[in-house]
Design a protein around this motif. Sequence first.
Motif, PDB file in Angstrom:
ATOM      1  N   LEU A 167       2.582  -8.864 -15.845  1.00 18.41           N
ATOM      2  CA  LEU A 167       2.058  -8.374 -14.570  1.00 18.41           C
ATOM      3  C   LEU A 167       3.104  -7.571 -13.794  1.00 18.41           C
ATOM      4  O   LEU A 167       4.265  -7.959 -13.716  1.00 18.41           O
ATOM      5  CB  LEU A 167       1.617  -9.580 -13.741  1.00 18.41           C
ATOM      6  N   TYR A 168       2.681  -6.445 -13.209  1.00 17.81           N
ATOM      7  CA  TYR A 168       3.509  -5.717 -12.252  1.00 17.81           C
ATOM      8  C   TYR A 168       3.180  -6.248 -10.855  1.00 17.81           C
ATOM      9  O   TYR A 168       1.998  -6.339 -10.492  1.00 17.81           O
ATOM     10  CB  TYR A 168       3.221  -4.218 -12.310  1.00 17.81           C
ATOM     11  N   VAL A 169       4.208  -6.581 -10.090  1.00 17.62           N
ATOM     12  CA  VAL A 169       4.034  -7.083  -8.730  1.00 17.62           C
ATOM     13  C   VAL A 169       4.472  -5.983  -7.768  1.00 17.62           C
ATOM     14  O   VAL A 169       5.619  -5.528  -7.807  1.00 17.62           O
ATOM     15  CB  VAL A 169       4.836  -8.372  -8.492  1.00 17.62           C
ATOM     16  N   VAL A 170       3.550  -5.546  -6.919  1.00 20.00           N
ATOM     17  CA  VAL A 170       3.762  -4.391  -6.056  1.00 20.00           C
ATOM     18  C   VAL A 170       3.534  -4.810  -4.607  1.00 20.00           C
ATOM     19  O   VAL A 170       2.574  -5.521  -4.300  1.00 20.00           O
ATOM     20  CB  VAL A 170       2.777  -3.255  -6.426  1.00 20.00           C
ATOM     21  N   GLN A 171       4.409  -4.361  -3.724  1.00 19.59           N
ATOM     22  CA  GLN A 171       4.190  -4.507  -2.286  1.00 19.59           C
ATOM     23  C   GLN A 171       4.116  -3.111  -1.685  1.00 19.59           C
ATOM     24  O   GLN A 171       5.011  -2.283  -1.919  1.00 19.59           O
ATOM     25  CB  GLN A 171       5.311  -5.323  -1.643  1.00 19.59           C
ATOM     26  N   ASP A 172       3.055  -2.828  -0.928  1.00 21.38           N
ATOM     27  CA  ASP A 172       2.915  -1.506  -0.324  1.00 21.38           C
ATOM     28  C   ASP A 172       4.199  -1.127   0.404  1.00 21.38           C
ATOM     29  O   ASP A 172       4.671  -1.885   1.263  1.00 21.38           O
ATOM     30  CB  ASP A 172       1.755  -1.495   0.673  1.00 21.38           C
ATOM     31  N   PRO A 173       4.775   0.029   0.102  1.00 14.79           N
ATOM     32  CA  PRO A 173       6.044   0.400   0.729  1.00 14.79           C
ATOM     33  C   PRO A 173       5.912   0.808   2.187  1.00 14.79           C
ATOM     34  O   PRO A 173       6.897   0.873   2.918  1.00 14.79           O
ATOM     35  CB  PRO A 173       6.508   1.581  -0.129  1.00 14.79           C
ATOM     36  N   GLN A 174       4.688   1.108   2.611  1.00 10.60           N
ATOM     37  CA  GLN A 174       4.437   1.530   3.989  1.00 10.60           C
ATOM     38  C   GLN A 174       3.013   1.125   4.360  1.00 10.60           C
ATOM     39  O   GLN A 174       2.209   0.801   3.483  1.00 10.60           O
ATOM     40  CB  GLN A 174       4.593   3.045   4.111  1.00 10.60           C
ATOM     41  N   PRO A 175       2.706   1.136   5.648  1.00  9.19           N
ATOM     42  CA  PRO A 175       1.328   0.814   6.053  1.00  9.19           C
ATOM     43  C   PRO A 175       0.371   1.922   5.621  1.00  9.19           C
ATOM     44  O   PRO A 175       0.687   3.106   5.732  1.00  9.19           O
ATOM     45  CB  PRO A 175       1.417   0.724   7.584  1.00  9.19           C
ATOM     46  N   TYR A 176      -0.792   1.512   5.124  1.00 11.01           N
ATOM     47  CA  TYR A 176      -1.832   2.460   4.754  1.00 11.01           C
ATOM     48  C   TYR A 176      -3.073   2.203   5.595  1.00 11.01           C
ATOM     49  O   TYR A 176      -3.419   1.050   5.902  1.00 11.01           O
ATOM     50  CB  TYR A 176      -2.177   2.331   3.271  1.00 11.01           C
ATOM     51  N   SER A 177      -3.769   3.287   5.937  1.00 13.57           N
ATOM     52  CA  SER A 177      -4.977   3.184   6.757  1.00 13.57           C
ATOM     53  C   SER A 177      -6.047   2.394   6.016  1.00 13.57           C
ATOM     54  O   SER A 177      -6.022   2.290   4.779  1.00 13.57           O
ATOM     55  CB  SER A 177      -5.501   4.578   7.082  1.00 13.57           C
ATOM     56  N   PRO A 178      -7.031   1.843   6.747  1.00 11.18           N
ATOM     57  CA  PRO A 178      -8.118   1.115   6.059  1.00 11.18           C
ATOM     58  C   PRO A 178      -8.819   1.937   4.985  1.00 11.18           C
ATOM     59  O   PRO A 178      -9.037   1.418   3.875  1.00 11.18           O
ATOM     60  CB  PRO A 178      -9.043   0.720   7.213  1.00 11.18           C
ATOM     61  N   PRO A 179      -9.195   3.223   5.228  1.00 15.51           N
ATOM     62  CA  PRO A 179      -9.819   3.972   4.131  1.00 15.51           C
ATOM     63  C   PRO A 179      -8.888   4.131   2.930  1.00 15.51           C
ATOM     64  O   PRO A 179      -9.341   4.086   1.780  1.00 15.51           O
ATOM     65  CB  PRO A 179     -10.142   5.335   4.767  1.00 15.51           C
ATOM     66  N   MET A 180      -7.596   4.312   3.181  1.00 14.69           N
ATOM     67  CA  MET A 180      -6.637   4.453   2.081  1.00 14.69           C
ATOM     68  C   MET A 180      -6.543   3.156   1.277  1.00 14.69           C
ATOM     69  O   MET A 180      -6.457   3.184   0.039  1.00 14.69           O
ATOM     70  CB  MET A 180      -5.263   4.832   2.643  1.00 14.69           C
ATOM     71  N   GLN A 181      -6.603   2.017   1.947  1.00 19.86           N
ATOM     72  CA  GLN A 181      -6.563   0.745   1.223  1.00 19.86           C
ATOM     73  C   GLN A 181      -7.786   0.587   0.324  1.00 19.86           C
ATOM     74  O   GLN A 181      -7.677   0.099  -0.811  1.00 19.86           O
ATOM     75  CB  GLN A 181      -6.475  -0.424   2.221  1.00 19.86           C
ATOM     76  N   MET A 182      -8.954   0.972   0.820  1.00 18.95           N
ATOM     77  CA  MET A 182     -10.162   0.907  -0.014  1.00 18.95           C
ATOM     78  C   MET A 182     -10.010   1.797  -1.242  1.00 18.95           C
ATOM     79  O   MET A 182     -10.380   1.419  -2.363  1.00 18.95           O
ATOM     80  CB  MET A 182     -11.399   1.349   0.792  1.00 18.95           C
ATOM     81  N   ALA A 183      -9.456   3.004  -1.024  1.00 19.50           N
ATOM     82  CA  ALA A 183      -9.296   3.953  -2.120  1.00 19.50           C
ATOM     83  C   ALA A 183      -8.271   3.468  -3.142  1.00 19.50           C
ATOM     84  O   ALA A 183      -8.459   3.628  -4.357  1.00 19.50           O
ATOM     85  CB  ALA A 183      -8.894   5.317  -1.558  1.00 19.50           C
ATOM     86  N   LEU A 184      -7.157   2.904  -2.662  1.00 20.62           N
ATOM     87  CA  LEU A 184      -6.139   2.398  -3.584  1.00 20.62           C
ATOM     88  C   LEU A 184      -6.717   1.345  -4.518  1.00 20.62           C
ATOM     89  O   LEU A 184      -6.404   1.331  -5.720  1.00 20.62           O
ATOM     90  CB  LEU A 184      -4.964   1.813  -2.800  1.00 20.62           C
ATOM     91  N   ASP A 185      -7.551   0.467  -3.987  1.00 21.32           N
ATOM     92  CA  ASP A 185      -8.157  -0.551  -4.842  1.00 21.32           C
ATOM     93  C   ASP A 185      -8.935   0.080  -5.980  1.00 21.32           C
ATOM     94  O   ASP A 185      -8.844  -0.343  -7.137  1.00 21.32           O
ATOM     95  CB  ASP A 185      -9.078  -1.450  -4.012  1.00 21.32           C
ATOM     96  N   GLN A 186      -9.735   1.093  -5.680  1.00 19.57           N
ATOM     97  CA  GLN A 186     -10.545   1.713  -6.722  1.00 19.57           C
ATOM     98  C   GLN A 186      -9.668   2.476  -7.712  1.00 19.57           C
ATOM     99  O   GLN A 186      -9.857   2.357  -8.936  1.00 19.57           O
ATOM    100  CB  GLN A 186     -11.575   2.658  -6.111  1.00 19.57           C
TER     101      GLN A 186
END
Length: 450
Positions: A192-211
């Motif tokens: 598994l790769y363990v990732v922590q967002d390096p910066q805050p992302y907007s709610p729409p960006m978070q939805m997009a990152l998941d997809q």
Amino acid sequence: MRQTEERDDDMITTRTLTGRGECKTPSGKLVAISVRCDDDGIVEARLDGDFLIDDRGGHDCNDGRTDCHTDDHDDDDMALIADLERAITRQHMPIDTARFRSDVRQAIDAHPDSELIGTTADAIITATSRAIADARNTDADPRDTADGPAISLAVNNAGTATANSAGAATVTANTPHPAPDALSDRWRDLALYVVQDPQPYSPPMQMALDQVIAQAVAAGDQPPTLRFWNWGGPAVVIGAYQSVNGEVNEAEAAHEGFTVVRRITGGGAMFVRPDDTITYSLYVPESFTHGLDAVESYRICDEWAFSALHALGIPAVHQPINDIATPSGGKIGGAAQRRFRGTSGTPGCILHHVTMAYRIDGEAMSRILRISKEKLKYKVKAVASANKRVQPLATQTDLTRDQIIHGMADHALATIPGAQSDSIPESMLMQARSLAQTRFSDPDWTHRIP
């Protein structure tokens, strides 16, 4: 009762009335039906709720396109909902319950690859009955209770959900118990790769990152990944099948600076303030949950999280179908899943994401979210408000939010064989930025169920 139309054609007056009904299956989910009906029957119906749909057939969505969701990925689940709505509108007054049940089950059976999780045919019938009663300003059938014909989801002590063949009301008492701290063999070969967002992302960006990340894992272009989110602003995140108007006071949300977004998974609305919320996503190959039913799939995907929280002194347990809870039954957080099918030779992906409350402003939440009384009837110990129903992490530990996040990430790295720290590739960030604009900031997507 809400009268919406009265038409006089050749001296014959036709009244059209609207109503809404809900049914919450104990140990399951809520389904809501909105109807427009006249004296003969139901003219129009809309189905929404916090239920889940597992698309086990799906479409290949791994050819590098970021627009495949618009034509392929959502077709099967929304086709199931559309067929259920058509089954409801075929009913005439007075409702023939046996025929209605047959029509609803036939609609469900017509979509064998789209598994409806957390609600049942009988719950849909009950919600429809209540919607008609609401439209006509009458009482529903006294036999129509969520303890009666609406229940066909059984939960046994092992935490396995099954629908009994007759659709009868059977719920075996389930007592949540702590998950074992040793991870099962399914975690052994993930690397598994363990990732922590390096910066805050907007709610729409978070939805997009998941997809985008899920599609990359499904295609074999990204290793299995565990990502901890860094929220860029307050949000209300509604489930894929929820009604915006039914869940959110949009005017109040806008007034208080909350962005309303719709995610690609089912389940209920998330009330997010960046400093009060912990969110993570797990992206693993489809084989990771092979042979498991829905409840076990949720439990196994959160197995590492139970182990991590226990190591931090927080006694979290799995509460079926998809909650992380306290031993007394208070809700800490909830999960949702979506399946991305692979092509021949590619692994596919299970997207499993969880939001946990670190703190909660119950007053603000009650102003912005529309809390269903039907849901509250079936919470443990019959609590009277969502504020009491949720028991955030800050009530159970002196650790800060950041300490919990870092502690969970460190635990994953230490206990999951082959786990290593990594970052999100820039190519995925670019895809996600585009998708955040074209889909998750689009009012048509957010309001696809009004």
